[in-house]
Design a protein around this motif. Sequence first.
Motif, short mmCIF file in Angstrom:
data_model
loop_
_atom_site.label_atom_id
_atom_site.label_comp_id
_atom_site.label_asym_id
_atom_site.label_seq_id
_atom_site.Cartn_x
_atom_site.Cartn_y
_atom_site.Cartn_z
N THR A 69 0.91 -1.24 0.01
CA THR A 69 0.07 -0.21 0.00
C THR A 69 0.62 1.37 -0.03
OG1 THR A 69 -1.68 -1.15 1.23
CG2 THR A 69 -1.75 1.36 1.17
N ALA A 70 1.87 1.32 0.76
CA ALA A 70 2.52 2.66 0.87
C ALA A 70 3.45 2.70 -0.43
CB ALA A 70 3.75 2.25 1.96
N THR A 71 3.71 1.66 -1.18
CA THR A 71 4.53 1.90 -2.45
C THR A 71 3.39 2.34 -3.42
OG1 THR A 71 6.00 0.34 -2.01
CG2 THR A 71 5.56 0.76 -4.21
N LEU A 72 2.24 1.86 -3.38
CA LEU A 72 1.29 2.37 -4.50
C LEU A 72 0.96 3.82 -4.07
CD1 LEU A 72 -1.07 -0.61 -4.76
CD2 LEU A 72 0.50 -0.04 -6.13
N ARG A 73 0.71 4.11 -2.90
CA ARG A 73 0.46 5.75 -2.60
C ARG A 73 1.56 6.58 -3.01
NH1 ARG A 73 -3.94 5.82 0.37
NH2 ARG A 73 -4.45 4.03 1.87
N LEU A 74 2.88 6.03 -2.78
CA LEU A 74 3.89 7.17 -3.48
C LEU A 74 3.95 7.08 -4.76
CD1 LEU A 74 6.80 8.43 -2.77
CD2 LEU A 74 7.81 6.26 -2.96
N PHE A 75 3.63 5.94 -5.40
CA PHE A 75 3.49 5.72 -6.96
C PHE A 75 2.46 6.81 -7.50
CE2 PHE A 75 1.60 3.79 -10.72
CZ PHE A 75 2.56 3.85 -11.51
N ASP A 76 1.30 6.71 -6.70
CA ASP A 76 0.34 7.53 -7.17
C ASP A 76 0.54 9.07 -6.94
OD1 ASP A 76 -2.61 8.05 -7.85
OD2 ASP A 76 -2.90 8.56 -5.66
N GLU A 77 1.11 9.31 -5.95
CA GLU A 77 1.66 10.83 -5.81
C GLU A 77 2.46 11.17 -6.73
OE1 GLU A 77 0.26 13.31 -3.98
OE2 GLU A 77 -0.97 11.94 -2.84
N ALA A 86 2.90 10.02 -9.96
CA ALA A 86 1.87 10.31 -11.04
C ALA A 86 1.35 11.54 -11.19
CB ALA A 86 1.31 9.07 -11.23
N ARG A 87 0.55 11.69 -10.01
CA ARG A 87 -0.54 12.82 -9.90
C ARG A 87 0.14 14.20 -10.18
NH1 ARG A 87 -5.66 11.81 -8.52
NH2 ARG A 87 -5.73 9.67 -7.52
N ASN A 88 1.55 14.28 -9.56
CA ASN A 88 2.46 15.53 -9.32
C ASN A 88 3.35 15.55 -10.47
OD1 ASN A 88 1.55 17.24 -6.87
ND2 ASN A 88 1.47 14.96 -6.20
N GLY A 89 3.61 14.64 -11.06
CA GLY A 89 4.58 14.52 -12.20
C GLY A 89 6.14 15.02 -11.74
N SER A 90 6.21 14.67 -10.53
CA SER A 90 7.35 15.09 -9.86
C SER A 90 7.86 14.28 -8.58
CB SER A 90 7.50 16.81 -9.42
OG SER A 90 8.49 16.97 -8.75
N ALA A 112 7.67 13.90 -2.87
CA ALA A 112 8.63 13.70 -1.65
C ALA A 112 8.14 14.70 -0.56
CB ALA A 112 10.08 14.19 -1.68
N GLU A 113 7.97 16.03 -0.85
CA GLU A 113 7.40 17.16 0.16
C GLU A 113 6.05 16.77 0.58
OE1 GLU A 113 7.37 20.67 -2.21
OE2 GLU A 113 9.67 20.77 -2.09
N LEU A 114 5.06 16.18 -0.12
CA LEU A 114 3.78 15.80 0.29
C LEU A 114 3.88 14.64 1.31
CD1 LEU A 114 1.73 16.33 -3.11
CD2 LEU A 114 1.46 17.65 -0.87
N LEU A 115 4.81 13.82 1.09
CA LEU A 115 4.42 12.71 1.62
C LEU A 115 5.71 12.81 3.05
CD1 LEU A 115 4.29 9.74 -1.03
CD2 LEU A 115 2.46 10.69 0.70
N GLY A 116 6.50 13.69 2.77
CA GLY A 116 7.62 13.80 4.10
C GLY A 116 8.74 13.04 3.76
#
Length: 396
Positions: free
Chosen positions: A9-17, A19-23, A28-32
């Motif tokens: 789940t953690a990897t999928l959330r990271l991957f999704d962020e 993909a959504r931000n293109g960066s 990294a900033e959003l997820l800490g």
Amino acid sequence: MTDTNTLDTATLRLFDEVARNGSFTAAAELLGYTQSAVSRRIAALERAAGGPLFERLARGVRLTPAGLALHRHAVAVLDRLERAGEELTAIHGGSGGTLRVGAFATANVDLVPGTLRHFARVRPRVEPRVIEGLTSRLVERLQAGSLDIAVISDYPTGLPAGFTPRACAPEDFAPEDLALEDRGTEGRVPGDLALESRALKGRALEGSGAEGRAPGDLGAEDRAREGRSPGDSVRERVTPEEGAQRRGDPEGDSGRAVLLREDRLLVALPREHPLAREDAVDLRDLAGEAWIEAAPRGQPTLLTAACAAAGFTPRSGLRVAEWTGKFGFVAAGLGVTLVPELAARGVPPSIVLRPLRGTAPARRVFAVVPAHPLPAALEFLQLLGQWEPCTTPSPT
């Protein structure tokens, strides 16, 4: 070959962020995380996926065809997990999910449907499911975890052998059991089991033996952990061991039971019967009547016990199992029968119900919940205790 075991789940959330931000940096900033940590995690994911998931651009990243495919599945998985979390929160808060209610047939005449009507007003998002059956089968299903609450009776054979529910008065349910998400319109917690029904105040199972009563002094639930016993204005400090001894805990906890009521039996007479004009009927005046019964011949019943106490043996008439059938035969003048108060509202106007003088035969009706009940089940239990029987001896 793609190693889907790494898709936590953690990897999928990271991957999704990403993909959504293109960066990587924005994710990294959003997820800490640090940007380098995100890069390493995505690189590991790409190795597990068997190829690149992002195109590295001069400014940011974008999904490859493989990345687009994985992102579609990742979004679906994360959405399902989010909805699962919301549903679990609703279930544990008592404001959603499903409530599985078991009841014996007579309880489904008015007690259960009347309670469900009120329950729908206070818990509109909880979906009730009703399962009808004999007490023995309902207890089996409760113990197997396929029922959340059951309405059972000790008639005709008592509670099932080996079923030893931990007896509770309403005040024995701990406040933490009732931590519901919402509050009622009057500011009360809907699951608060300060039941108003006179039938419930201070009652608990007592005794043991042939009548199916739970053995021993069956006190409240695991309150000894907190060093207190329920219902006392001054809490007595007890150890867990002392509490277990006082409760008479069975080796396997079968559930917790509350006595809802003593369900009196009324006599059903055809409207033209001479005794139909009486306010109450002496059982001895019915010694010559044919009785419409359902129990197998020779099996002890409340009727045979009550008639024996009155000094006579009831004369057997037609044997009819279903209540609707019994009512039809009584209305036709082919006999009389006993009707529990629980079924009084289902009696047609062609029949008159009259209470019996003296000590009327009765059975005991219980609500049983598992050892760790759902808040919605406790809410339903409260409402069961507020149900009022038909008080008109001759319903129309």
